[in-house]
Design an enzyme around this catalytic site. Structure first.
Site, PDB file in Angstrom:
ATOM      1  N   THR A 206       0.734  -1.370   0.025  1.00 45.95           N
ATOM      2  CA  THR A 206       0.362   0.094   0.384  1.00 45.95           C
ATOM      3  C   THR A 206       1.014   1.145   0.190  1.00 45.95           C
ATOM      4  OG1 THR A 206      -1.804  -0.876   1.086  1.00 45.95           O
ATOM      5  CG2 THR A 206      -2.005   1.103   1.501  1.00 45.95           C
TER       6      THR A 206
ATOM      7  N   GLY B 279      -4.089 -17.672   2.511  1.00 48.30           N
ATOM      8  CA  GLY B 279      -3.891 -19.231   2.924  1.00 48.30           C
ATOM      9  C   GLY B 279      -4.152 -19.580   1.989  1.00 48.30           C
TER      10      GLY B 279
ATOM     11  N   GLY C  61       1.521  -0.916   9.531  1.00 48.52           N
ATOM     12  CA  GLY C  61       1.431   0.517   9.209  1.00 48.52           C
ATOM     13  C   GLY C  61       0.954   1.447   7.850  1.00 48.52           C
ATOM     14  N   PHE C  62       1.214   0.798   6.518  1.00 49.24           N
ATOM     15  CA  PHE C  62       1.250   0.975   5.694  1.00 49.24           C
ATOM     16  C   PHE C  62       3.201   1.727   5.786  1.00 49.24           C
ATOM     17  CE2 PHE C  62      -3.692   2.035   4.678  1.00 49.24           C
ATOM     18  CZ  PHE C  62      -3.433   0.969   3.925  1.00 49.24           C
TER      19      PHE C  62
ATOM     20  N   HIS D 235       1.647  -5.873  12.034  1.00 49.87           N
ATOM     21  CA  HIS D 235       1.151  -4.344  11.930  1.00 49.87           C
ATOM     22  C   HIS D 235       2.028  -3.471  11.843  1.00 49.87           C
ATOM     23  CE1 HIS D 235      -0.974  -1.576  14.971  1.00 49.87           C
ATOM     24  NE2 HIS D 235       0.277  -1.691  16.042  1.00 49.87           N
TER      25      HIS D 235
ATOM     26  N   SER E 106      -7.123  -2.479   5.893  1.00 51.96           N
ATOM     27  CA  SER E 106      -6.324  -3.106   6.775  1.00 51.96           C
ATOM     28  C   SER E 106      -6.590  -2.267   7.971  1.00 51.96           C
ATOM     29  CB  SER E 106      -5.208  -2.004   6.554  1.00 51.96           C
ATOM     30  OG  SER E 106      -3.593  -2.516   7.235  1.00 51.96           O
TER      31      SER E 106
ATOM     32  N   ASN F 139      -8.765  -9.475   2.897  1.00 55.66           N
ATOM     33  CA  ASN F 139      -7.271  -8.691   3.869  1.00 55.66           C
ATOM     34  C   ASN F 139      -7.495  -9.824   5.149  1.00 55.66           C
ATOM     35  OD1 ASN F 139      -5.324  -6.513   4.897  1.00 55.66           O
ATOM     36  ND2 ASN F 139      -6.436  -5.199   4.021  1.00 55.66           N
ATOM     37  N   THR F 140      -6.108  -8.920   5.605  1.00 58.02           N
ATOM     38  CA  THR F 140      -5.931  -9.974   7.319  1.00 58.02           C
ATOM     39  C   THR F 140      -6.940  -9.764   8.009  1.00 58.02           C
ATOM     40  OG1 THR F 140      -4.869  -7.866   7.599  1.00 58.02           O
ATOM     41  CG2 THR F 140      -3.341  -9.188   6.823  1.00 58.02           C
TER      42      THR F 140
END
Length: 376
Positions: free
Chosen positions: A98, A309, A126-127, A124, A188, A252-253
């Protein structure tokens, strides 16, 4: 014996005690060097090892030709450092980002963790990225573009939610001539409040702004979270129709931590309390459910990039059969190594001719050996 899976991966994950982000950055720098120097001997070796070409796997979508349906998901090569090398590793397309309008460091480190017991990762990030201008400059220097390049757009951390549309628009303006398709990332979990932009009343002005600028010239998609409920997805599907989206990226996650074997992370504490999104094997089933729901709700009229996955041919087939037109890998590629892509492609090519009695088992993306054509 698989050299990567049996020897290199155990060293990287545990034996060397290396920070996963440091390992990834090192790999990207090595690939960036290959891209910059065009070390033809090494690139040719990579192609011999990891490229599997079969015209039956070609996908034509949005006026683009994808040599095969397996792409690299956003988040791995955020700044396009190795964008010229991914074709040599067998990918049919790559999604960079991103990316945000300006550079930003992302969240404090450590922020990337491997969960080998679960075949998963927690991130984690954070772009963190060098900004849209830096990515634009790198893409302009590309010598050739043998595969489509998608660009994943995000909101800057310091930008108020009510001004998010301006961020997406700023990056799009800098990059629109350089990307083959664009993805609006509002899913995200690692930027405060970002997921609230998936709500229809928040997402609509973002799409209106981008499509007003785009005027249908570039395929525009939205990447959604796996944690949405069905009514929330229905609302996004209504926006997809209203604003003529080219498709959705699912998913996404996830924020869910249930059924994970990993309980604690060294130096971080209980996994249940750790910030960030889970990717990899635990996401497989839910992401496939979301793909199937979207495909059925839209009667197969909205293209879907399926991600989440994918470690095996069965995983890939499952998502194609659920309705995905294209697939992306990331965590599975980290765990399985570069042999994953050619292994998947060989299997998909072999699966294109099922027994006559079971045509319904054919993957959506390569039914009956026909090339997909979904141009609006």
């Amino acid at each position: 014996m698989n050299l990567y899976r049996d020897v290199l991966r155990p060293l990287i994950f545990s034996g060397l005690r290396a920070d996963p982000e440091t390992v990834k950055v090192g790999l990207l720098r090595a690939l960036e060097w290959l891209d910059a120097t065009q070390a033809t001997g090494i690139l040719a070796l990579l192609e011999r090892l990891f490229c599997y070409r079969d015209p039956r796997l070609e996908v034509r979508l949005w006026g683009l030709t994808f040599p095969n349906p397996i792409g690299l998901a956003a988040g791995f090569d955020k700044d396009g450092l190795a964008v010229g090398v991914w074709p040599s590793l067998g990918f049919g397309f790559v999604e960079v980002g991103t990316v945000t309008p300006g550079p930003q460091p992302g969240n404090p480190k450590p922020r990337l963790f491997q969960l080998p017991q679960d075949r998963a990762a927690l991130n984690h990030m954070g772009f963190n990225n060098q900004g849209a201008a830096a990515l634009a400059e790198r893409l302009r220097r590309l010598r050739q573009r043998p595969i489509p390049i998608g660009i994943n757009l995000g909101k800057g951390k310091a930008t108020p939610l009510e001004e998010a549309a301006a961020d997406y628009l700023a990056s799009f303006r800098l990059l629109r001539e350089l990307g083959d398709y664009f993805v609006v990332n509002v899913s995200s979990p690692n930027t405060a409040g970002l997921r609230s932009l998936q709500a229809a009343e928040q997402l609509a002005p973002i799409l209106a702004t981008l499509q007003g600028e785009n005027r249908g010239q570039k395929p525009l998609l939205v990447k959604i979270a796996p944690d949405l409920d069905w009514p929330e997805i229905d609302a996004i599907l209504e926006l997809a129709q209203a604003y003529r989206l080219a498709g959705l990226v699912a998913t996404n996650t996830t924020l869910r931590r249930d059924n994970l074997k990993t309980r604690f992370l060294p130096g971080l504490g209980p996994l249940a309390a750790a910030a960030g999104g889970i990717s990899g094997a635990p996401l497989r089933q839910r992401s496939t459910q979301v793909i199937r729901y979207i495909h059925q709700a839209t009667q197969g009229q909205l293209p879907i990039i399926g991600v989440g996955g994918i470690f095996t041919l069965a995983d890939a087939m499952e998502k194609l059969e659920a309705g995905a037109s294209l697939l992306q890998v990331y965590t599975g590629w980290v765990y399985e190594g570069p042999s994953l892509v050619p292994r998947l492609l060989r299997g998909l090519a072999a699966a294109r001719n099922p027994a006559p009695s079971s045509p319904e088992r054919m993957p959506t993306g390569i039914q009956s050996g026909r090339k997909i054509v979904m141009d609006p």
